[in-house]
Design a protein around this motif. Structure first.
Motif, PDB file in Angstrom:
ATOM      1  N   PRO A 188     -43.389   6.720  22.223  1.00  0.00           N
ATOM      2  CA  PRO A 188     -42.998   5.987  21.009  1.00  0.00           C
ATOM      3  C   PRO A 188     -44.179   5.601  20.123  1.00  0.00           C
ATOM      4  CG  PRO A 188     -42.870   4.564  22.938  1.00  0.00           C
ATOM      5  CD  PRO A 188     -43.105   5.947  23.451  1.00  0.00           C
ATOM      6  N   HIS A 189     -45.369   5.568  20.678  1.00  0.00           N
ATOM      7  CA  HIS A 189     -46.551   5.176  19.906  1.00  0.00           C
ATOM      8  C   HIS A 189     -47.245   6.375  19.256  1.00  0.00           C
ATOM      9  CE1 HIS A 189     -45.967   1.257  21.643  1.00  0.00           C
ATOM     10  NE2 HIS A 189     -46.135   1.724  22.871  1.00  0.00           N
ATOM     11  N   PHE A 190     -46.734   7.577  19.512  1.00  0.00           N
ATOM     12  CA  PHE A 190     -47.287   8.784  18.889  1.00  0.00           C
ATOM     13  C   PHE A 190     -46.384   9.202  17.720  1.00  0.00           C
ATOM     14  CE2 PHE A 190     -49.766  10.760  22.712  1.00  0.00           C
ATOM     15  CZ  PHE A 190     -50.402   9.533  22.910  1.00  0.00           C
ATOM     16  N   LYS A 191     -46.966   9.804  16.730  1.00  0.00           N
ATOM     17  CA  LYS A 191     -46.190  10.334  15.612  1.00  0.00           C
ATOM     18  C   LYS A 191     -45.777  11.772  15.924  1.00  0.00           C
ATOM     19  CE  LYS A 191     -48.380   7.434  12.087  1.00  0.00           C
ATOM     20  NZ  LYS A 191     -49.157   7.421  10.817  1.00  0.00           N
ATOM     21  N   VAL A 192     -44.707  11.888  16.702  1.00  0.00           N
ATOM     22  CA  VAL A 192     -44.224  13.195  17.141  1.00  0.00           C
ATOM     23  C   VAL A 192     -43.613  13.943  15.957  1.00  0.00           C
ATOM     24  CG1 VAL A 192     -42.647  14.430  18.661  1.00  0.00           C
ATOM     25  CG2 VAL A 192     -43.776  12.342  19.468  1.00  0.00           C
ATOM     26  N   ARG A 193     -44.083  15.140  15.742  1.00  0.00           N
ATOM     27  CA  ARG A 193     -43.596  15.958  14.631  1.00  0.00           C
ATOM     28  C   ARG A 193     -42.693  17.080  15.157  1.00  0.00           C
ATOM     29  NH1 ARG A 193     -48.891  14.550  13.753  1.00  0.00           N
ATOM     30  NH2 ARG A 193     -49.376  13.559  11.758  1.00  0.00           N
ATOM     31  N   ARG A 194     -41.943  17.642  14.268  1.00  0.00           N
ATOM     32  CA  ARG A 194     -41.102  18.777  14.637  1.00  0.00           C
ATOM     33  C   ARG A 194     -42.002  19.997  14.865  1.00  0.00           C
ATOM     34  NH1 ARG A 194     -35.785  19.523  14.545  1.00  0.00           N
ATOM     35  NH2 ARG A 194     -34.970  21.662  14.443  1.00  0.00           N
ATOM     36  N   PRO A 195     -41.766  20.740  15.947  1.00  0.00           N
ATOM     37  CA  PRO A 195     -42.654  21.873  16.256  1.00  0.00           C
ATOM     38  C   PRO A 195     -42.499  23.051  15.303  1.00  0.00           C
ATOM     39  CG  PRO A 195     -40.827  21.789  17.813  1.00  0.00           C
ATOM     40  CD  PRO A 195     -40.732  20.546  16.977  1.00  0.00           C
ATOM     41  N   ASN A 196     -43.575  23.812  15.180  1.00  0.00           N
ATOM     42  CA  ASN A 196     -43.532  25.067  14.417  1.00  0.00           C
ATOM     43  C   ASN A 196     -42.801  26.161  15.185  1.00  0.00           C
ATOM     44  OD1 ASN A 196     -45.098  23.805  12.558  1.00  0.00           O
ATOM     45  ND2 ASN A 196     -46.778  25.282  12.584  1.00  0.00           N
ATOM     46  N   ASN A 197     -42.986  26.132  16.498  1.00  0.00           N
ATOM     47  CA  ASN A 197     -42.453  27.220  17.319  1.00  0.00           C
ATOM     48  C   ASN A 197     -42.231  26.706  18.731  1.00  0.00           C
ATOM     49  OD1 ASN A 197     -41.573  29.743  18.035  1.00  0.00           O
ATOM     50  ND2 ASN A 197     -43.585  30.723  18.000  1.00  0.00           N
ATOM     51  N   LEU A 198     -41.301  27.337  19.415  1.00  0.00           N
ATOM     52  CA  LEU A 198     -41.012  26.994  20.807  1.00  0.00           C
ATOM     53  C   LEU A 198     -40.538  28.250  21.524  1.00  0.00           C
ATOM     54  CD1 LEU A 198     -39.125  23.877  22.146  1.00  0.00           C
ATOM     55  CD2 LEU A 198     -38.447  26.164  22.908  1.00  0.00           C
ATOM     56  N   VAL A 199     -41.148  28.540  22.662  1.00  0.00           N
ATOM     57  CA  VAL A 199     -40.706  29.657  23.499  1.00  0.00           C
ATOM     58  C   VAL A 199     -40.619  29.176  24.942  1.00  0.00           C
ATOM     59  CG1 VAL A 199     -41.714  31.428  22.011  1.00  0.00           C
ATOM     60  CG2 VAL A 199     -43.043  30.541  23.924  1.00  0.00           C
ATOM     61  N   ILE A 200     -39.742  29.793  25.698  1.00  0.00           N
ATOM     62  CA  ILE A 200     -39.586  29.421  27.103  1.00  0.00           C
ATOM     63  C   ILE A 200     -39.632  30.668  27.977  1.00  0.00           C
ATOM     64  CG2 ILE A 200     -38.185  27.413  26.516  1.00  0.00           C
ATOM     65  CD1 ILE A 200     -35.730  28.988  27.494  1.00  0.00           C
ATOM     66  N   SER A 201     -39.976  30.467  29.238  1.00  0.00           N
ATOM     67  CA  SER A 201     -39.867  31.554  30.220  1.00  0.00           C
ATOM     68  C   SER A 201     -38.410  31.680  30.633  1.00  0.00           C
ATOM     69  CB  SER A 201     -40.740  31.250  31.441  1.00  0.00           C
ATOM     70  OG  SER A 201     -40.299  30.058  32.088  1.00  0.00           O
ATOM     71  N   LYS A 202     -38.026  32.852  31.035  1.00  0.00           N
ATOM     72  CA  LYS A 202     -36.629  33.092  31.418  1.00  0.00           C
ATOM     73  C   LYS A 202     -36.576  33.934  32.688  1.00  0.00           C
ATOM     74  CE  LYS A 202     -34.904  32.817  26.656  1.00  0.00           C
ATOM     75  NZ  LYS A 202     -34.119  33.485  25.601  1.00  0.00           N
ATOM     76  N   TRP A 203     -37.281  33.487  33.713  1.00  0.00           N
ATOM     77  CA  TRP A 203     -37.374  34.286  34.945  1.00  0.00           C
ATOM     78  C   TRP A 203     -36.046  34.364  35.682  1.00  0.00           C
ATOM     79  CZ3 TRP A 203     -41.337  37.234  34.772  1.00  0.00           C
ATOM     80  CH2 TRP A 203     -42.508  36.795  34.161  1.00  0.00           C
ATOM     81  N   GLY A 204     -35.269  33.300  35.663  1.00  0.00           N
ATOM     82  CA  GLY A 204     -33.994  33.327  36.372  1.00  0.00           C
ATOM     83  C   GLY A 204     -32.987  34.267  35.744  1.00  0.00           C
ATOM     84  N   ALA A 205     -33.020  34.356  34.414  1.00  0.00           N
ATOM     85  CA  ALA A 205     -32.076  35.222  33.705  1.00  0.00           C
ATOM     86  C   ALA A 205     -32.549  36.662  33.622  1.00  0.00           C
ATOM     87  CB  ALA A 205     -31.855  34.671  32.293  1.00  0.00           C
ATOM     88  N   ASP A 206     -33.772  36.919  34.002  1.00  0.00           N
ATOM     89  CA  ASP A 206     -34.353  38.262  33.915  1.00  0.00           C
ATOM     90  C   ASP A 206     -33.908  39.095  35.119  1.00  0.00           C
ATOM     91  OD1 ASP A 206     -35.876  40.535  33.733  1.00  0.00           O
ATOM     92  OD2 ASP A 206     -37.788  39.504  33.474  1.00  0.00           O
ATOM     93  N   PRO A 207     -33.135  40.167  34.912  1.00  0.00           N
ATOM     94  CA  PRO A 207     -32.664  40.980  36.055  1.00  0.00           C
ATOM     95  C   PRO A 207     -33.770  41.706  36.790  1.00  0.00           C
ATOM     96  CG  PRO A 207     -32.126  42.038  33.964  1.00  0.00           C
ATOM     97  CD  PRO A 207     -32.634  40.675  33.624  1.00  0.00           C
TER      98      PRO A 207
END
Length: 522
Positions: free
Chosen positions: A398-417
Motif C-alpha cells: 500500500p505504500h508503493f505507487k503500483v502502476r499498471r504493467p506494460n506486459n505480463l507473461v506466464i509459464s504454462k508447463w502444466g498445460a503444455d502437452p
C-alpha cells in the motif's frame, strides 16, 4: 530422416568418468553400427546424444514434440533482457555438471533469497525482521533435524512441517502469534511445491542431495539457454551444435513398439516412423503419466508402478514488466502471508506466494504460484491475470505507487502437452509402493533368439539383431529418474549421460564381444 553417421566429434566424455576408456570404433559393432533413437530434446536427451557421439556412437537421432530444443529450459526475450520460463538457477557448484560446463565469469549469485525478502501480511503490514528471523530459524532447525528423525512414511511434508513447527515453538518456549505462524507455514509450504500438503513425502525429503557451494546461481543477462550452447557446442547461427542434422522437431510420438521378434524398436510418430536398436526415453514424468497407451506392449509392472506412484508437480511463474520500477533500489521483493479475513474473491491469488525482483531485469517482478489453482492460472484470460496481479500488488504494497504493467507473461508447463508439469518429487504413494526414480531408470531388455538381416524398409534399415539372451532396448532418462538430484537441470544431465554410458558399456561387454567374435557361426 537424415543421419548423423558422418558427423565427427572430439573424443571424450561429458561426465569425465574414468571407466569410459576410449571411443567405440566401427569395428566394435561388427558389420552394422547400432541405431539409437532418443525421445525428447530436453537437456537429458541432448546430454545423452552428445555423450554417445563423443564416444563413437554416431548413428543417433532425437525426436522432439515441440518446435525447439531444451525442454524445461526455456529462455525468451522480455523487457530489457531475457527471462527463463523454466529452469532459472544453478543449484550448487561441487559435483554439479552444469556449473562445471559454465565459464568462470558466466554465473552470478542471485541477490534475492528467502532471508532478504520482506514478509508482508495481506493487511499490508510488514513482519518485523526479528520475528521473521525467529521463524526462519525454526524452519532451519526442522530441516536440519529431518535427516536424523524417525519420520512416519505415510505423512506428507506439509503435515510434518506444521507438526514439527508447533513442537519446536513449544520446545523452545517461543512467544509467537499463532495466526501469524500459521500464515507463515502456509507460505513456506507453497515454496516447497503445490503438492506439499497432499502427496509430497516427508520421509524421503532428504533423498535429494544438494551440491555444495552457492545455491542460487544465475546466467546473468544471458538466461539458461547459454547452458544449452555449452552442452551441444552451439551458437547463434547453429543452436543444435554438434547435433545439427540429428534432431527432428515437431514429431509427436504416437506409439513405441518395443518387444518385436527382430529385437528392434519401432517408434511411430505423427509424420514418420523410426526403427532403432535402442530407444532412450527422456520425456517428462508428466508425459509418461498421460501416455498409458504409448507403449506396445505395456511397460513392465515395475515401471508402470513407478510412473503411477511418483509425484509430478507444477509451478507457475508470472513475469510482470512495468514502464519503470516503483520499488526502492535495495528492495528485493516480498513473500505473501494471506490472513484468513483477507482471502481474495479470486481464489487463485492466494496461490501466489510472492513477487521478487528478477535478476538483470530492472523493471520486472517475478511472481510464483503454487497450489490447486495453478492450472486455472495457466488458462486464464490475460486481462483477468493483469487485473488480479495489480490488485494483489496494491493490497500487499500500500505504500508503493503500483502502476499498471506494460506486459505480463506466464509459464504454462502444466498445460503444455510436451511436459504436463514442471518437476518430479518424492511422493507418499511411491514410498508406500517401494518405488521411485531408481526403479523407473532400469533399462528394459528383450530376448533375441535369432539373428536377422537388415531390411529394406522405407523408414531406414537398422543393424543386425544380437542373438543374446537379454538385450537392452528401452532406456529411461530425465530428472525424474535421478534418485538424488531430481527436479534439477544437473540431475537431468547426469541421467542422460548415465544412459549413454549404459549403451556404451553394452557394446564393450563380454556378452556382446563373444557374439561379435562368433557371429559367422551363429
Amino acid at each position: 530422416m537424415g543421419s548423423c553417421w558422418s558427423k565427427k566429434n572430439a573424443e571424450g566424455s561429458l561426465s569425465g568418468n574414468s571407466h569410459v576408456h576410449r571411443s567405440l570404433r566401427k569395428s566394435d559393432f561388427g558389420q552394422y553400427e547400432p541405431k539409437v533413437l532418443i525421445l525428447g530434446a530436453g537437456v537429458a536427451g541432448l546430454a545423452c546424444a552428445v555423450e554417445l557421439k563423443n564416444n563413437g556412437l554416431n548413428n543417433v537421432r532425437i525426436v522432439e514434440m515441440s518446435d525447439r530444443i531444451g525442454g524445461r529450459v526455456k529462455t525468451m526475450k522480455f523487457a530489457d533482457n531475457y527471462i527463463d520460463l523454466g529452469a532459472q538457477w544453478v543449484y550448487g557448484e561441487s559435483e554439479n555438471l552444469v556449473w562445471q560446463m559454465a565459464d568462470a565469469d558466466e554465473l552470478g549469485k542471485s541477490d534475492g533469497t528467502i532471508t532478504n525478502m520482506n514478509w508482508i501480511r495481506s493487511n499490508g503490514k510488514k513482519i518485523s525482521q526479528g520475528v521473521v528471523d525467529q521463524m526462519l530459524k525454526l524452519i532451519t532447525t526442522i530441516y536440519d533435524n529431518m535427516e536424523d528423525s524417525a519420520i512416519d512414511p505415510t505423512i506428507t511434508f506439509g503435515d510434518y512441517l506444521s507438526k514439527m513447527f508447533d513442537r519446536e515453538v513449544e520446545k523452545q518456549n517461543i512467544r509467537i502469534d499463532k495466526k501469524l505462524a500459521k500464515e507463515f507455514i502456509v507460505t513456506v509450504k507453497k515454496m516447497e511445491g503445490n503438492m506439499a500438503d497432499t502427496d509430497m513425502s516427508a520421509y524421503n525429503y532428504w533423498s535429494f542431495k544438494p551440491c555444495d557451494g552457492s545455491g542460487l546461481l544465475n546466467w546473468r543477462e544471458k538466461g539458461f539457454k547459454q547452458f544449452l550452447r555449452h552442452l551441444v557446442d552451439g551458437d547463434d547461427l547453429n543452436e543444435h551444435g554438434v547435433l545439427k542434422d540429428c534432431i527432428d522437431l515437431n514429431q509427436r510420438v504416437r506409439e513405441v513398439e518395443w518387444d518385436r521378434p527382430d529385437g528392434t524398436v519401432l517408434v511411430s510418430c505423427e509424420k514418420e516412423k523410426y526403427s532403432a536398436d535402442h530407444v532412450v526415453i527422456t520425456v517428462s514424468l508428466g508425459v509418461l503419466k498421460h501416455s498409458s497407451t504409448l507403449f506396445r506392449p505395456t511397460l513392465p509392472d515395475a515401471h508402470c508402478k513407478a510412473i503411477n506412484s511418483m509425484g509430478f508437480g507444477n509451478v507457475c511463474k508470472i513475469f510482470v514488466e512495468f514502464q519503470e520500477k516503483f520499488w526502492p533500489e535495495d528492495w528485493r521483493g516480498f513473500n505473501a502471508l494471506w490472513r484468513e479475513q483477507d482471502m481474495p474473491a479470486q481464489p487463485w491469488l492466494k496461490d501466489i506466494y510472492g513477487f521478487h525482483v528478477y535478476d538483470h531485469q530492472p523493471r520486472v517482478l517475478l511472481g510464483w504460484a503454487c497450489g490447486f489453482h495453478v492450472e486455472g492460472i495457466e488458462t486464464m484470460k490475460h486481462s483477468a491475470l493483469v487485473e488480479g496481479v495489480v490488485y494483489m500488488l496494491k493490497h500487499f504494497l500500500p505504500h508503493f505507487k503500483v502502476r499498471r504493467p506494460n506486459n505480463l507473461v506466464i509459464s504454462k508447463w502444466g498445460a503444455d502437452p510436451a511436459h504436463y508439469g514442471s518437476y518430479s518429487y518424492p511422493s507418499v504413494l511411491a514410498t508406500e509402493n517401494d518405488t521411485g526414480p531408481e526403479k523407473l531408470a532400469q533399462p528394459i531388455h528383450v530376448q533375441v533368439a535369432v539373428s536377422r538381416q537388415p531390411s529394406d524398409m522405407s523408414i531406414s534399415s537398422t543393424s543386425l539383431g544380437r542373438p543374446i539372451s537379454a538385450r537392452p532396448v528401452l532406456f529411461f532418462a530425465g530428472e525424474a529418474t535421478s534418485s538424488d538430484h531430481y527436479s534439477t537441470v544437473h540431475g537431468a544431465v547426469e541421467s542422460g549421460i548415465r544412459e549413454a554410458e549404459r549403451i556404451i558399456s553394452f557394446y564393450r561387454s563380454s556378452i556382446y564381444s563373444a557374439y561379435s567374435n562368433n557371429k559367422l557361426r551363429l
